[in-house]
Design an enzyme around this catalytic site. Structure first.
Site, PDB file in Angstrom:
ATOM      1  N   GLU A  84      47.444  27.863 114.323  1.00 61.29           N
ATOM      2  CA  GLU A  84      47.071  28.373 115.641  1.00 61.29           C
ATOM      3  C   GLU A  84      46.038  29.445 115.328  1.00 61.29           C
ATOM      4  O   GLU A  84      46.301  30.351 114.523  1.00 61.29           O
ATOM      5  CB  GLU A  84      48.284  28.966 116.353  1.00 61.29           C
ATOM      6  CG  GLU A  84      49.291  27.929 116.811  1.00 61.29           C
ATOM      7  CD  GLU A  84      48.765  27.042 117.941  1.00 61.29           C
ATOM      8  OE1 GLU A  84      47.884  27.506 118.696  1.00 61.29           O
ATOM      9  OE2 GLU A  84      49.218  25.886 118.048  1.00 61.29           O
ATOM     10  N   THR A 125      41.790  34.186 106.442  1.00 62.99           N
ATOM     11  CA  THR A 125      40.776  34.844 107.267  1.00 62.99           C
ATOM     12  C   THR A 125      40.577  36.297 106.850  1.00 62.99           C
ATOM     13  O   THR A 125      41.510  36.928 106.340  1.00 62.99           O
ATOM     14  CB  THR A 125      41.214  34.787 108.752  1.00 62.99           C
ATOM     15  OG1 THR A 125      40.449  35.727 109.508  1.00 62.99           O
ATOM     16  CG2 THR A 125      42.679  35.155 108.927  1.00 62.99           C
ATOM     17  N   ASP A 126      39.380  36.814 107.126  1.00 64.41           N
ATOM     18  CA  ASP A 126      39.124  38.235 106.843  1.00 64.41           C
ATOM     19  C   ASP A 126      39.957  39.142 107.755  1.00 64.41           C
ATOM     20  O   ASP A 126      40.082  40.335 107.499  1.00 64.41           O
ATOM     21  CB  ASP A 126      37.626  38.564 106.973  1.00 64.41           C
ATOM     22  CG  ASP A 126      37.052  38.315 108.358  1.00 64.41           C
ATOM     23  OD1 ASP A 126      37.770  37.795 109.230  1.00 64.41           O
ATOM     24  OD2 ASP A 126      35.869  38.656 108.571  1.00 64.41           O
ATOM     25  N   GLU A 127      40.522  38.555 108.828  1.00 67.24           N
ATOM     26  CA  GLU A 127      41.285  39.385 109.775  1.00 67.24           C
ATOM     27  C   GLU A 127      42.559  39.956 109.150  1.00 67.24           C
ATOM     28  O   GLU A 127      43.157  40.875 109.698  1.00 67.24           O
ATOM     29  CB  GLU A 127      41.596  38.590 111.056  1.00 67.24           C
ATOM     30  CG  GLU A 127      40.306  38.125 111.716  1.00 67.24           C
ATOM     31  CD  GLU A 127      40.468  37.582 113.130  1.00 67.24           C
ATOM     32  OE1 GLU A 127      41.401  37.995 113.834  1.00 67.24           O
ATOM     33  OE2 GLU A 127      39.638  36.734 113.519  1.00 67.24           O
ATOM     34  N   TYR A 153      48.132  36.958 115.554  1.00 68.11           N
ATOM     35  CA  TYR A 153      47.437  35.930 114.760  1.00 68.11           C
ATOM     36  C   TYR A 153      47.206  36.400 113.324  1.00 68.11           C
ATOM     37  O   TYR A 153      47.614  35.745 112.363  1.00 68.11           O
ATOM     38  CB  TYR A 153      46.087  35.571 115.420  1.00 68.11           C
ATOM     39  CG  TYR A 153      45.140  34.857 114.480  1.00 68.11           C
ATOM     40  CD1 TYR A 153      45.394  33.557 114.051  1.00 68.11           C
ATOM     41  CD2 TYR A 153      43.977  35.488 114.000  1.00 68.11           C
ATOM     42  CE1 TYR A 153      44.536  32.908 113.166  1.00 68.11           C
ATOM     43  CE2 TYR A 153      43.118  34.846 113.117  1.00 68.11           C
ATOM     44  CZ  TYR A 153      43.402  33.561 112.707  1.00 68.11           C
ATOM     45  OH  TYR A 153      42.549  32.932 111.829  1.00 68.11           O
ATOM     46  N   LYS A 157      48.755  35.086 109.654  1.00 71.41           N
ATOM     47  CA  LYS A 157      47.927  34.611 108.538  1.00 71.41           C
ATOM     48  C   LYS A 157      48.203  35.444 107.281  1.00 71.41           C
ATOM     49  O   LYS A 157      48.257  34.913 106.172  1.00 71.41           O
ATOM     50  CB  LYS A 157      46.441  34.678 108.904  1.00 71.41           C
ATOM     51  CG  LYS A 157      45.989  33.736 109.996  1.00 71.41           C
ATOM     52  CD  LYS A 157      46.095  32.264 109.646  1.00 71.41           C
ATOM     53  CE  LYS A 157      45.103  31.819 108.600  1.00 71.41           C
ATOM     54  NZ  LYS A 157      45.176  30.340 108.382  1.00 71.41           N
TER      55      LYS A 157
HETATM   56  P1  NAD Z   1      41.077  25.206 115.201  1.00 74.98           P
HETATM   57  O1  NAD Z   1      41.994  25.895 116.159  1.00 74.98           O
HETATM   58  O2  NAD Z   1      39.750  24.711 115.675  1.00 74.98           O
HETATM   59  O3  NAD Z   1      41.834  23.945 114.544  1.00 74.98           O
HETATM   60  C1  NAD Z   1      43.162  23.996 114.145  1.00 74.98           C
HETATM   61  C2  NAD Z   1      43.623  22.563 113.864  1.00 74.98           C
HETATM   62  O4  NAD Z   1      44.970  22.632 113.371  1.00 74.98           O
HETATM   63  C3  NAD Z   1      43.661  21.682 115.102  1.00 74.98           C
HETATM   64  O5  NAD Z   1      43.125  20.413 114.799  1.00 74.98           O
HETATM   65  C4  NAD Z   1      45.138  21.573 115.436  1.00 74.98           C
HETATM   66  O6  NAD Z   1      45.489  20.356 116.079  1.00 74.98           O
HETATM   67  C5  NAD Z   1      45.762  21.674 114.052  1.00 74.98           C
HETATM   68  N1  NAD Z   1      47.145  22.169 114.092  1.00 74.98           N
HETATM   69  C6  NAD Z   1      47.619  23.253 114.763  1.00 74.98           C
HETATM   70  N2  NAD Z   1      48.945  23.369 114.583  1.00 74.98           N
HETATM   71  C7  NAD Z   1      49.309  22.344 113.749  1.00 74.98           C
HETATM   72  C8  NAD Z   1      50.550  21.962 113.179  1.00 74.98           C
HETATM   73  N3  NAD Z   1      51.685  22.629 113.437  1.00 74.98           N
HETATM   74  N4  NAD Z   1      50.571  20.878 112.370  1.00 74.98           N
HETATM   75  C9  NAD Z   1      49.419  20.188 112.093  1.00 74.98           C
HETATM   76  N5  NAD Z   1      48.237  20.508 112.633  1.00 74.98           N
HETATM   77  C10 NAD Z   1      48.169  21.584 113.448  1.00 74.98           C
HETATM   78  O7  NAD Z   1      40.912  26.215 114.000  1.00 74.98           O
HETATM   79  P2  NAD Z   1      39.652  26.505 113.056  1.00 74.98           P
HETATM   80  O8  NAD Z   1      38.771  27.499 113.707  1.00 74.98           O
HETATM   81  O9  NAD Z   1      39.092  25.210 112.579  1.00 74.98           O
HETATM   82  O10 NAD Z   1      40.373  27.251 111.842  1.00 74.98           O
HETATM   83  C11 NAD Z   1      40.896  26.511 110.732  1.00 74.98           C
HETATM   84  C12 NAD Z   1      41.517  27.474 109.749  1.00 74.98           C
HETATM   85  O11 NAD Z   1      40.545  28.414 109.313  1.00 74.98           O
HETATM   86  C13 NAD Z   1      42.663  28.293 110.338  1.00 74.98           C
HETATM   87  O12 NAD Z   1      43.672  28.414 109.359  1.00 74.98           O
HETATM   88  C14 NAD Z   1      42.039  29.650 110.624  1.00 74.98           C
HETATM   89  O13 NAD Z   1      43.004  30.677 110.523  1.00 74.98           O
HETATM   90  C15 NAD Z   1      41.011  29.740 109.517  1.00 74.98           C
HETATM   91  N6  NAD Z   1      39.817  30.551 109.795  1.00 74.98           N
HETATM   92  C16 NAD Z   1      39.068  30.329 110.912  1.00 74.98           C
HETATM   93  C17 NAD Z   1      37.910  31.069 111.122  1.00 74.98           C
HETATM   94  C18 NAD Z   1      37.024  30.820 112.316  1.00 74.98           C
HETATM   95  O14 NAD Z   1      36.046  31.554 112.511  1.00 74.98           O
HETATM   96  N7  NAD Z   1      37.273  29.809 113.147  1.00 74.98           N
HETATM   97  C19 NAD Z   1      37.530  32.055 110.196  1.00 74.98           C
HETATM   98  C20 NAD Z   1      38.328  32.249 109.058  1.00 74.98           C
HETATM   99  C21 NAD Z   1      39.459  31.488 108.873  1.00 74.98           C
HETATM  100  P1  TYD Z   2      36.609  35.159 118.845  1.00 77.34           P
HETATM  101  O1  TYD Z   2      35.588  34.077 118.875  1.00 77.34           O
HETATM  102  O2  TYD Z   2      37.858  35.000 119.654  1.00 77.34           O
HETATM  103  O3  TYD Z   2      36.932  35.430 117.304  1.00 77.34           O
HETATM  104  P2  TYD Z   2      37.800  36.623 116.609  1.00 77.34           P
HETATM  105  O4  TYD Z   2      38.544  37.371 117.643  1.00 77.34           O
HETATM  106  O5  TYD Z   2      38.718  35.865 115.713  1.00 77.34           O
HETATM  107  O6  TYD Z   2      36.802  37.453 115.879  1.00 77.34           O
HETATM  108  O7  TYD Z   2      35.931  36.518 119.324  1.00 77.34           O
HETATM  109  C1  TYD Z   2      34.793  37.052 118.644  1.00 77.34           C
HETATM  110  C2  TYD Z   2      34.482  38.389 119.279  1.00 77.34           C
HETATM  111  O8  TYD Z   2      34.018  38.162 120.617  1.00 77.34           O
HETATM  112  C3  TYD Z   2      35.688  39.316 119.413  1.00 77.34           C
HETATM  113  O9  TYD Z   2      35.262  40.653 119.170  1.00 77.34           O
HETATM  114  C4  TYD Z   2      36.119  39.154 120.855  1.00 77.34           C
HETATM  115  C5  TYD Z   2      34.834  38.853 121.577  1.00 77.34           C
HETATM  116  N1  TYD Z   2      34.936  37.967 122.771  1.00 77.34           N
HETATM  117  C6  TYD Z   2      34.367  38.375 123.988  1.00 77.34           C
HETATM  118  O10 TYD Z   2      33.785  39.461 124.108  1.00 77.34           O
HETATM  119  N2  TYD Z   2      34.486  37.522 125.059  1.00 77.34           N
HETATM  120  C7  TYD Z   2      35.123  36.334 124.988  1.00 77.34           C
HETATM  121  O11 TYD Z   2      35.229  35.613 126.024  1.00 77.34           O
HETATM  122  C8  TYD Z   2      35.682  35.920 123.738  1.00 77.34           C
HETATM  123  C9  TYD Z   2      36.393  34.600 123.583  1.00 77.34           C
HETATM  124  C10 TYD Z   2      35.557  36.776 122.646  1.00 77.34           C
END
Ligand code: NAD
Ligand code: TYD
Length: 339
Positions: A84, A125-127, A153, A157
């Site tokens: 998630e 994640t860097d978070e 979240y 992680k």
């Molecule tokens: P996303 O939300 O787009 O995709 C998540 C995927 O995981 C979906 O396809 C969903 O169906 C699947 N999933 C969720 N719960 C599941 C479960 N219980 N079993 C099997 N599949 C399940 O996420 P994303 O942005 O592609 O992120 C992928 C990974 O990278 C995550 O672990 C996230 O924490 C990490 N991450 C994301 C970012 C970013 O900027 N998006 C940055 C750093 C790290």
């Molecule tokens: P997001 O894409 O949710 O990534 P993360 O919170 O994991 O960094 O949000 C990126 C930044 O943008 C975050 O500081 C929250 C801000 N944000 C808005 O200002 N408006 C929005 O509608 C959303 C989704 C995010």
């Protein structure tokens, strides 16, 4: 080589699958995904007929299904993207984040222990480092910094990262962890900042900026993240954490203004709304370790990456319009309706 990619129907996982099938046509890639609201099988349509690709719909928390897949596929490597992933949703309802992000990780690693693998890679994640102050541009996240999370979240992680390192120390599981900054690019789910702003701007809807818009994120083109993971699973050292980021810090408000400019939409669409609870101020990665050890450097400059991304959303309207016309409307109303 057989690789199980969990969460491969989501944003980064799907981009990783495309990258791997192209870079290593002889590898077998098995995608395990629950297809939550964030997973989209149509995203994987371009590889559905590839003989080296298999899709399995399952929950990473489902021990029986996960163990059965390991028995069938005898994977060499697991790359865990399944999670998630949206901070705002975690603030509304943390429980599913704990289940998927922590318990799911443990189930996958238990299967790795039982069946034996060459590498378990955790996509983190860097978070997990929390945030940095805006007035200290000299500070960056390094791998040795303490974990100091802000949201449910990021806490989930960080918990998973600790479990991964514990499985390495206790059971000798060959693990690696990558902690990446904010990604952007094709197939990014429209609840996240950049695709949300693109979709809203194209529909001439308000662009909701949280707080004063001065929060800073460190943006990386998704393909560069995928290449970093590719390097880590092949050459990264077991038990190590690698930060991934491209020194590309931007204020949210500047991103939104750039999206307006790229789409030829007026900045008058920008609307300041109530801030996110516990909103992290600044993320900034120090990628020295992955650069020095594995030679990784980001290839796509933000100015080019954002153009490519906007073009992709213009050319793939059906993909995101299908998403935002469904259940997403209830989500949007709940999160932004009276914000
Ligand atoms: P996303 O939300 O787009 O995709 C998540 C995927 O995981 C979906 O396809 C969903 O169906 C699947 N999933 C969720 N719960 C599941 C479960 N219980 N079993 C099997 N599949 C399940 O996420 P994303 O942005 O592609 O992120 C992928 C990974 O990278 C995550 O672990 C996230 O924490 C990490 N991450 C994301 C970012 C970013 O900027 N998006 C940055 C750093 C790290
Ligand atoms: P997001 O894409 O949710 O990534 P993360 O919170 O994991 O960094 O949000 C990126 C930044 O943008 C975050 O500081 C929250 C801000 N944000 C808005 O200002 N408006 C929005 O509608 C959303 C989704 C995010």
């Amino acid at each position: 080589m057989t690789i199980i990619v969990t969460g491969g129907a989501g944003f980064i996982g799907s981009n990783f699958i495309f990258h791997m099938l192209k870079a290593y046509p002889e590898y077998r890639i098995v995608c395990l995904d629950k297809l939550t609201y964030a997973g989209n099988l149509s995203t994987l349509a371009p590889v559905a007929d590839n003989k080296n690709f298999r899709f399995v719909k399952a929950d990473i928390c489902d021990r029986t299904a996960v163990f059965k897949l390991f028995e069938e596929e005898k994977p060499d490597v697991i790359v865990n993207f399944a999670a998630e992933s949206h901070v705002d949703r975690s603030i509304e309802d943390p429980e599913i984040f704990l289940r998927t992000n922590i318990l799911g990780t443990a189930v996958l690693m238990d299967a790795c222990r039982k069946y034996g693998i060459k590498r378990y890679h955790q996509v983190s994640t860097d978070e997990v480092y929390g945030d940095l102050p805006l007035d200290r541009p000299d500070m960056f996240f390094t791998e040795t910094m303490p974990l100091h999370t802000s949201s449910p979240y990021s806490s989930s992680k960080a918990s998973a990262d600790l479990l991964v390192l514990a499985y390495h120390r206790t059971y000798g599981l060959p693990v690696t962890i990558s902690r990446c900054s904010n990604n952007y690019g094709p197939y990014h789910f429209p609840e996240k900042l950049i695709p949300l702003m693109i979709a809203n701007a194209l529909n001439d809807k308000p662009l909701p900026v949280y707080g004063n818009g001065e929060n800073v994120r460190d943006w990386l083109y998704v393909e560069d993240h995928c290449k970093a993971i590719d390097l880590i699973i092949h050459k990264g050292r077991e038990g190590e954490v690698y930060n991934v980021g491209g020194h590309n810090e931007m204020r949210n408000i500047d991103i939104v203004k750039l999206v307006c400019k790229e789409l030829g939409k007026p900045e008058s669409l920008i609307t300041y709304v109530a801030d996110r609870k516990g909103h992290d101020m600044r993320y900034a990665i120090d990628p020295t370790k992955i650069h020095n050890e594995l030679g990784w450097l980001p290839e796509t400059k933000f100015a080019d990456g954002i153009k490519k991304t906007v073009k992709w959303y213009l050319e793939n309207r059906a993909w995101w319009e299908t998403i935002i016309s469904g259940e997403y409307q209830n989500y949007y109303e709940k999160m932004y309706g009276s914000r």
